[in-house]
Design a protein around this motif. Sequence first.
Motif, PDB file in Angstrom:
ATOM      1  N   VAL A 112       0.836  -1.202   0.000  1.00  0.00           N
ATOM      2  CA  VAL A 112       0.000   0.000   0.000  1.00  0.00           C
ATOM      3  C   VAL A 112       0.872   1.254   0.000  1.00  0.00           C
ATOM      4  CG1 VAL A 112      -1.554   1.348   1.450  1.00  0.00           C
ATOM      5  CG2 VAL A 112      -2.004  -1.077   1.060  1.00  0.00           C
ATOM      6  N   TYR A 113       2.018   1.173   0.637  1.00  0.00           N
ATOM      7  CA  TYR A 113       2.922   2.323   0.696  1.00  0.00           C
ATOM      8  C   TYR A 113       3.868   2.369  -0.493  1.00  0.00           C
ATOM      9  CZ  TYR A 113       1.307   3.327   5.381  1.00  0.00           C
ATOM     10  OH  TYR A 113       0.528   3.648   6.454  1.00  0.00           O
ATOM     11  N   GLY A 114       3.667   1.491  -1.459  1.00  0.00           N
ATOM     12  CA  GLY A 114       4.431   1.593  -2.689  1.00  0.00           C
ATOM     13  C   GLY A 114       5.710   0.800  -2.729  1.00  0.00           C
ATOM     14  N   PHE A 115       5.892  -0.117  -1.791  1.00  0.00           N
ATOM     15  CA  PHE A 115       7.113  -0.915  -1.795  1.00  0.00           C
ATOM     16  C   PHE A 115       6.861  -2.225  -2.544  1.00  0.00           C
ATOM     17  CE2 PHE A 115       9.455   1.777   0.934  1.00  0.00           C
ATOM     18  CZ  PHE A 115       8.557   2.316   1.832  1.00  0.00           C
ATOM     19  N   PRO A 116       7.764  -2.635  -3.424  1.00  0.00           N
ATOM     20  CA  PRO A 116       7.583  -3.899  -4.151  1.00  0.00           C
ATOM     21  C   PRO A 116       7.785  -5.091  -3.224  1.00  0.00           C
ATOM     22  CG  PRO A 116       9.701  -2.930  -4.700  1.00  0.00           C
ATOM     23  CD  PRO A 116       8.988  -1.919  -3.860  1.00  0.00           C
ATOM     24  N   VAL A 117       6.855  -6.035  -3.269  1.00  0.00           N
ATOM     25  CA  VAL A 117       6.876  -7.148  -2.319  1.00  0.00           C
ATOM     26  C   VAL A 117       6.836  -8.508  -3.005  1.00  0.00           C
ATOM     27  CG1 VAL A 117       5.853  -5.853  -0.429  1.00  0.00           C
ATOM     28  CG2 VAL A 117       4.376  -6.977  -2.085  1.00  0.00           C
ATOM     29  N   ASN A 118       7.124  -8.560  -4.290  1.00  0.00           N
ATOM     30  CA  ASN A 118       7.021  -9.841  -4.992  1.00  0.00           C
ATOM     31  C   ASN A 118       7.929 -10.903  -4.389  1.00  0.00           C
ATOM     32  OD1 ASN A 118       5.125  -8.910  -6.753  1.00  0.00           O
ATOM     33  ND2 ASN A 118       6.620  -8.248  -8.273  1.00  0.00           N
TER      34      ASN A 118
END
Lengths: 207, 811
Positions: free
Chosen positions: B414-420
């Motif tokens: 939600v805060y724009g950090f990539p979490v793949n």
Amino acid sequence: MAKTYDYLFKLLLIGDSGVGKTCLLFRFSEDAFNTTFISTIGIDFKIRTIELDGKKIKLQIWDTAGQERFRTITTAYYRGAMGIMLVYDITNEKSFDNIKNWIRNIEEHASSDVERMILGNKCDMNDKRQVSKERGEKLAIDYGIKFLETSAKSSANVEEAFFTLARDIMTKLNRKMNDSNSAGAGGPVKITENRSKKTSFFRCSLL
Amino acid sequence: MERGKMAEAESLETAAEHERILREIESTDTACIGPTLRSVYDGEEHGRFMEKLETRIRNHDREIEKMCNFHYQGFVDSITELLKVRGEAQKLKNQVTDTNRKLQHEGKELVIAMEELKQCRLQQRNISATVDKLMLCLPVLEMYSKLRDQMKTKRHYPALKTLEHLEHTYLPQVSHYRFCKVMVDNIPKLREEIKDVSMSDLKDFLESIRKHSDKIGETAMKQAQQQRNLDNIVLQQPRIGSKRKSKKDAYIIFDTEIESTSPKSEQDSGILDVEDEEDDEEVPGAQDLVDFSPVYRCLHIYSVLGARETFENYYRKQRRKQARLVLQPPSNMHETLDGYRKYFNQIVGFFVVEDHILHTTQGLVNRAYIDELWEMALSKTIAALRTHSSYCSDPNLVLDLKNLIVLFADTLQVYGFPVNQLFDMLLEIRDQYSETLLKKWAGIFRNILDSDNYSPIPVTSEEMYKKVVGQFPFQDIELEKQPFPKKFPFSEFVPKVYNQIKEFIYACLKFSEDLHLSSTEVDDMIRKSTNLLLTRTLSNSLQNVIKRKNIGLTELVQIIINTTHLEKSCKYLEEFITNITNVLPETVHTTKLYGTTTFKDARHAAEEEIYTNLNQKIDQFLQLADYDWMTGDLGNKASDYLVDLIAFLRSTFAVFTHLPGKVAQTACMSACKHLATSLMQLLLEAEVRQLTLGALQQFNLDVRECEQFARSGPVPGFQEDTLQLAFIDLRQLLDLFIQWDWSTYLADYGQPNCKYLRVNPVTALTLLEKMKDTSRKNNMFAQFRKNERDKQKLIDTVAKQLRGLISSHHS
């Protein structure tokens, strides 16, 4: 085949279903205990060799199903038994009351000189006890039978019970042998009669 | 002539000049006559000028005389009047003198007052000048005082503004005063003090956000959780919802019977009601938990002071250090979910703060910096999770951890950090979760199998009947029609194992939630895991029970029946998986369930174990055999041990009527073959060196007892003489010896239809040797008895012929 024993004693365990007959046998033959109750179907046996007075004695112990539906099959084994253990559960008064019925069965189907013993099992569960030790002892005295309270779970008195019965059978056997020798000395005809009986213990002693 | 012309020209000019000068003397004030006269002396014509001047004076005197003559009479009159005036004037003088004396007397007080007034005005002027000076100085002092106050109350940014104002606006106006010089000297110190105090504030701020990272992260995670709950309510599909509800109802029904294996996870997977949602507290935002103003003030202060870059570098450096601290997992993190939760909360809190600062400041942190931090954080987090999750042995903890990781990933996304990468790692954890589940279910299966009573389930009422049928898909119209009490053919472990397999499938499915996998992927994954459960875990559990020392026929027979029913239930498990994953029935599964194989294998193992078990019992009886191999007596009944043995077999097959027909037949055949083989070995073993015909007779009685058992049809389904074939070898051997039918044997040997087809010459010779030895032992007596001699001769003859057969057979 070379024999590995001196005598063979056949013992029988009888009593109501669930009193712990199989557990007693399991404790005596394997020194183990299984908490799960698995109802015996028909008949089973285990063999353990013990030593009494320097003699190797094979105990063949028959374990019978306590349920009514197997009564015909289990009764057939009474005749061959040399010793019978009547087992009840101290936490189950009904199983104690039924000892009288089991004794009646023995008188009807077993040989007249069979050695007997009453065992009150599960004595480790004193908090649930329904039959006092005194009542058990009194019943045994009334029938002229030895009595022990046992616990297959804690192994209390298990060895003692089987050794006691075996020793009593041995005592009786020795007494018979003495009588036979005495009679034999009296005349050859009697010796012949004894041989023709073909009882296993007698034949073994000649060897 | 030229000379005179020039002189004339000069004279004219001079004359004009002198004329002008004379006019100026006449018209100009006395004060300004100097320059005029000097101009005369500057030239060299002052003599001529004097002549002109004298001339003009005489002219003026002459005019005066004319005028005087003209006005003589008037003059005389005037003189007369003047003499009169003189008298009047004297009077007036006296009068004025008196008046003056009176005024002087009267005005003396006024003069004093005027003097005082003068003094006052002077004083007032001084005061006014002083006030003017002070008016210039006062703002400076006020400003300085304000500065001090602001410093004292730690309002450093206003203080800095005040300082700047003071330095550049107010102090230059009054820079000549000494106290102002002192102020000017102090300004750099004050500026440094503001700088230092601001830095101290920043450090406090950094400490504060470090302490509150956990709380901030927790708050953000809760918000993400709430958002997800709302999404679930909106996106809830009626079909799945009703199915889950049905499952819960089932649990309610069996609450007292079935122990839930994942109570916590079950609660977690529940769908929140809208009412519950409304009851939730309002979750405060990150900015409500932390005061960000110190960093803003400090940033401004450093910007004003021209040290913004220093500030940025310091801030980033410190935050990088804090990031490394936050990313250091506690050594015992893997022990509880709270350990992980705290770890995640700290990380989320850290990045929420950075994100907030990114969006509320200009350049203090930038996207590149945050991305760099996040990349480091992600790799460290994943490494930590890999390490610590590998210590987890509780599948519920692994499942809760997976849910926590998903929430962690969703929150940061939600805060724009990539979490793949986190989701990729979750697939690794899923494999570990499967292993953990398999271990757990191994324990579950072991408990179920250990606690089973291996007896058919008795039911005494319709209610109980329906309960069992509800747990396990069993349909039997005949059983259904039977009156109560009645029994199901299988024991307790069948419905229990079936339900535990379904629970395992639910547990696998639970892990796949929120992992953004397609239903086909989920379906395949579940089938693979279930196959492992069936082909490895359950299979091992069953095999362990079957191979257990002291397992009885009761258990083995029931296992055969139970596995038959479980095998039939596999198709229902297939349907269960298809329903639970919402994969279309038409979809071709790349993974199939192999449960039927497991149950077939278990059944075969149990069958083998039955045969082994029976044979062991037979061996125990045989160990009791006590043949008198040298007996001369002819008995009339079978040996005791063998009678008991046969009775045991007869009663065993009589009571296990529920054993499947083929298994019973195979077991019976196996027992008979084993018995026959053992008896043959008993007869031929080397330890038995001699035996008599009488012994053979007794042995024959025993074999007849066996044959009687075989003929009696202990197990239904055998062909008339099939079972007897087990003893055919023994039968022919004994017939040969007891009937002494050697001529037939030797004559027919090798013929396909011979009477003693199954008698091996080697076997016959071995047995014959034992009888010959007997005769040889009595050789001395035999000499005196013709019969004995003849018999010995016959034995020798037969032995010789048998050896011949053996030799020719070998060649």
